[in-house]
Design a protein around this motif. Structure first.
Motif, PDB file in Angstrom:
ATOM      1  N   THR A  37       0.861  -1.199   0.000  1.00  0.00           N
ATOM      2  CA  THR A  37       0.000   0.000   0.000  1.00  0.00           C
ATOM      3  C   THR A  37       0.894   1.245   0.000  1.00  0.00           C
ATOM      4  N   ASP A  38       0.230   2.403  -0.100  1.00  0.00           N
ATOM      5  CA  ASP A  38       0.968   3.663   0.010  1.00  0.00           C
ATOM      6  C   ASP A  38       0.773   4.279   1.394  1.00  0.00           C
ATOM      7  N   ALA A  39       0.488   3.429   2.383  1.00  0.00           N
ATOM      8  CA  ALA A  39       0.316   3.915   3.750  1.00  0.00           C
ATOM      9  C   ALA A  39       1.612   4.442   4.399  1.00  0.00           C
TER      10      ALA A  39
ATOM     11  N   GLY B  50      -1.706  -2.073  -7.443  1.00  0.00           N
ATOM     12  CA  GLY B  50      -3.120  -1.680  -7.594  1.00  0.00           C
ATOM     13  C   GLY B  50      -3.411  -0.376  -6.869  1.00  0.00           C
ATOM     14  N   ASP B  51      -2.870  -0.242  -5.668  1.00  0.00           N
ATOM     15  CA  ASP B  51      -3.063   0.999  -4.887  1.00  0.00           C
ATOM     16  C   ASP B  51      -2.402   2.169  -5.636  1.00  0.00           C
ATOM     17  N   GLY B  52      -1.199   1.918  -6.149  1.00  0.00           N
ATOM     18  CA  GLY B  52      -0.454   2.968  -6.855  1.00  0.00           C
ATOM     19  C   GLY B  52      -1.081   3.364  -8.191  1.00  0.00           C
TER      20      GLY B  52
ATOM     21  N   ALA C  15     -11.914   6.151  -6.874  1.00  0.00           N
ATOM     22  CA  ALA C  15     -11.409   4.772  -6.726  1.00  0.00           C
ATOM     23  C   ALA C  15     -11.383   4.334  -5.257  1.00  0.00           C
ATOM     24  N   HIS C  16     -10.918   5.225  -4.370  1.00  0.00           N
ATOM     25  CA  HIS C  16     -10.862   4.839  -2.957  1.00  0.00           C
ATOM     26  C   HIS C  16     -12.241   4.809  -2.302  1.00  0.00           C
ATOM     27  N   SER C  17     -13.176   5.618  -2.776  1.00  0.00           N
ATOM     28  CA  SER C  17     -14.537   5.544  -2.219  1.00  0.00           C
ATOM     29  C   SER C  17     -15.193   4.226  -2.620  1.00  0.00           C
TER      30      SER C  17
ATOM     31  N   TRP D 114      -6.938  -7.967  -0.790  1.00  0.00           N
ATOM     32  CA  TRP D 114      -6.172  -6.883  -0.175  1.00  0.00           C
ATOM     33  C   TRP D 114      -6.662  -5.532  -0.649  1.00  0.00           C
ATOM     34  N   HIS D 115      -6.348  -4.521   0.149  1.00  0.00           N
ATOM     35  CA  HIS D 115      -6.731  -3.134  -0.140  1.00  0.00           C
ATOM     36  C   HIS D 115      -6.480  -2.767  -1.612  1.00  0.00           C
ATOM     37  N   GLY D 116      -5.246  -2.966  -2.063  1.00  0.00           N
ATOM     38  CA  GLY D 116      -4.862  -2.554  -3.416  1.00  0.00           C
ATOM     39  C   GLY D 116      -5.596  -3.330  -4.507  1.00  0.00           C
TER      40      GLY D 116
ATOM     41  N   LYS E 235      -8.776  -4.339  -4.293  1.00  0.00           N
ATOM     42  CA  LYS E 235     -10.101  -3.706  -4.411  1.00  0.00           C
ATOM     43  C   LYS E 235      -9.971  -2.320  -5.050  1.00  0.00           C
ATOM     44  N   VAL E 236      -8.884  -1.624  -4.715  1.00  0.00           N
ATOM     45  CA  VAL E 236      -8.660  -0.297  -5.305  1.00  0.00           C
ATOM     46  C   VAL E 236      -8.531  -0.422  -6.826  1.00  0.00           C
ATOM     47  N   ALA E 237      -7.846  -1.485  -7.302  1.00  0.00           N
ATOM     48  CA  ALA E 237      -7.670  -1.655  -8.752  1.00  0.00           C
ATOM     49  C   ALA E 237      -9.031  -1.716  -9.441  1.00  0.00           C
TER      50      ALA E 237
HETATM   51 ZN   LIG Z   1      -4.997   3.134  -1.017  1.00  0.00          ZN
END
Ligand SMILES: [Zn+2]
Ligand SMILES: NC(=O)c1ccc[n+]([C@@H]2O[C@H](COP(=O)([O-])OP(=O)(O)OC[C@H]3O[C@@H](n4cnc5c(N)ncnc54)[C@H](O)[C@@H]3O)[C@@H](O)[C@H]2O)c1
Length: 383
Positions: free
Chosen positions: A125-127, A175-177, A258-260, A275-277, A279-281
């Motif tokens: 992630t980009d956390a 995916g997050d990126g 995308a994040h919403s 994973w987060h990324g 679903k973001v993709a």
């Molecule tokens: Zn993210």
């Protein structure tokens, strides 16, 4: 005198961590980094898997107190770790693990005013670089963003550790990126306040673009490198894109649809295994549909997702056969007040989001069939 300008629109803000250190063996810089921050007794909050990998290295940090993360960045877990930090009288925090461990470390360190060093053990992630945490209920559903107005003092990414982790994490980070440029682009049109607390800067948009270009150029090569547990220049570039470029790009460039969509998707049980990324993709493809992007551009993103192993359909994120009613629930949450979907440069309402998800699913499925039809061998999704 009352101000005549809305400060959130007129002031641009760029936020970043104090220092970013990346490379093979970078974990060796942790002790010096803590020393430079004047820390004598750090509390190391460590993901249990990361603990097995880095335990011996962390044991060499003098006078450190080490505790294991319990798996969710929830109010209960933040409370537990904060209590431990006050009782043991530590003077710095180190978060070691994935996005959830790192977000918990931020939620403990910042309110207590403690220096914070972040050590991601996956590039998922980009956390790592940001000044905020994403907090969940114990059941894994999204609860809230917490903003601290302070970024980590240092981020240390050891690419040898990242290369030995399962490839799926690197791909999730891609995916997050992948969302960063599109969301910063939308936010820079509306000049809505970003997570950094002001309008987007040019720097953030340029960094977001570099993130996108880097992922498209080197993403597949980085995936192949991690499949062989190899640290290569392509992996270095992608780890930097997933972590630093995406982190700076989203925080000071802005989030949007995308994040919403991701946040809405977390309400459906089926997606909890992704994973987060990942679903973001799917959120990115939905966002491109919502924005009426040209088919050429959507195809570029979808083909890249397929080549690197990211989800492109609802079935790819555990939602095979999902009903319209369930998608309406996702869309309602995605359009809730305060959601970043309202940073899009047009009004967004739930029906549009449901239809955009269905359109994304159809497009993704069709491109997969087309590529497989011409004999392209695609990597497994979420594998
Ligand atoms: Zn993210
Ligand atoms: N604060 C922010 O700015 C921000 C930005 C993006 C995402 N996030 C948040 O990050 C979280 C997702 O992070 P995540 O996907 O890293 O999940 P995670 O933290 O749950 O980690 C995923 C898994 O990886 C394992 N792991 C960690 N290091 C490993 C290693 N070296 N080898 C093998 N396994 C390892 C962990 O045990 C865990 O099971 C979400 O809560 C999301 O909202 C926050």
């Amino acid at each position: 005198m009352a101000s005549r300008v809305d400060a959130s629109l007129e002031v641009a803000v760029f936020a970043a961590p104090g220092k970013y250190i990346q490379g093979r063996g970078a974990i060796g810089r942790l002790e010096d980094t803590l020393e430079n921050l004047g820390a004598n007794i750090p509390l190391i909050l460590c993901d249990p898997v990361a603990s097995q990998i880095l335990g011996d290295t962390l044991d060499r940090i003098p006078d450190a107190v080490r505790i294991e993360f319990n798996g969710e960045c929830s109010p209960e877990e933040i409370e537990r770790v904060s209590k431990e930090a006050s009782e043991s009288g530590v003077d710095a925090l180190v978060g070691v693990g994935g996005g959830k461990t790192l977000d918990t470390a931020k939620s403990v360190a910042h309110p207590m005013g403690l220096p914070l060093v972040i050590v991601p053990t996956i590039a998922s992630t980009d956390a790592p670089t940001s000044s905020l945490s994403v907090v969940y209920e114990e059941d894994g559903s999204f609860k809230e963003y917490r903003f601290f107005g302070r970024n980590p003092d240092a981020v240390i990414v050891d690419t040898a550790v990242i290369a030995r982790a399962p490839v799926r994490f690197l791909v999730a980070g891609i995916g997050d990126g992948l969302s960063t440029y599109f969301e910063a682009d939308a936010s820079s049109k509306t000049r809505k306040q970003t997570m950094a607390g002001g309008a987007p800067t040019q720097a953030a948009l340029a960094i977001a673009r570099l993130c996108y270009d880097t992922l498209l150029e080197y993403g597949v090569a980085a995936r192949l490198a991690v499949e062989r547990q190899a640290v290569t220049p392509a992996l270095d570039k992608v780890v930097e894109a997933n972590t630093l470029l995406s982190g700076l790009g989203f925080e000071s460039g802005g989030l949007a649809a995308a994040h919403s969509v991701h946040n809405g998707l977390t309400a459906l049980e089926g997606t909890h295994h992704y994973w987060h990324g990942e679903k973001v993709a799917f959120g990115v493809i939905t966002m491109l549909m919502l924005e009426e992007r040209p088919a050429r551009q959507i195809e570029e993103v979808v083909d890249f997702c397929l080549e690197v192993g990211l989800p492109v359909t609802l079935g790819d994120i555990g939602l095979e056969g999902v009903s319209r009613e369930e998608l309406e629930k996702v869309a309602d949450l995605a359009c809730a007040e305060g959601e970043t979907i309202h940073n899009e440069p047009f009004e967004v309402y739930p029906e549009m989001v449901v239809d955009a998800m269905l359109a994304a699913d159809a497009f993704g499925g069709q491109r997969r069939d087309e590529l497989e039809g011409i004999g392209r061998k695609l990597p497994p999704v979420a594998g």
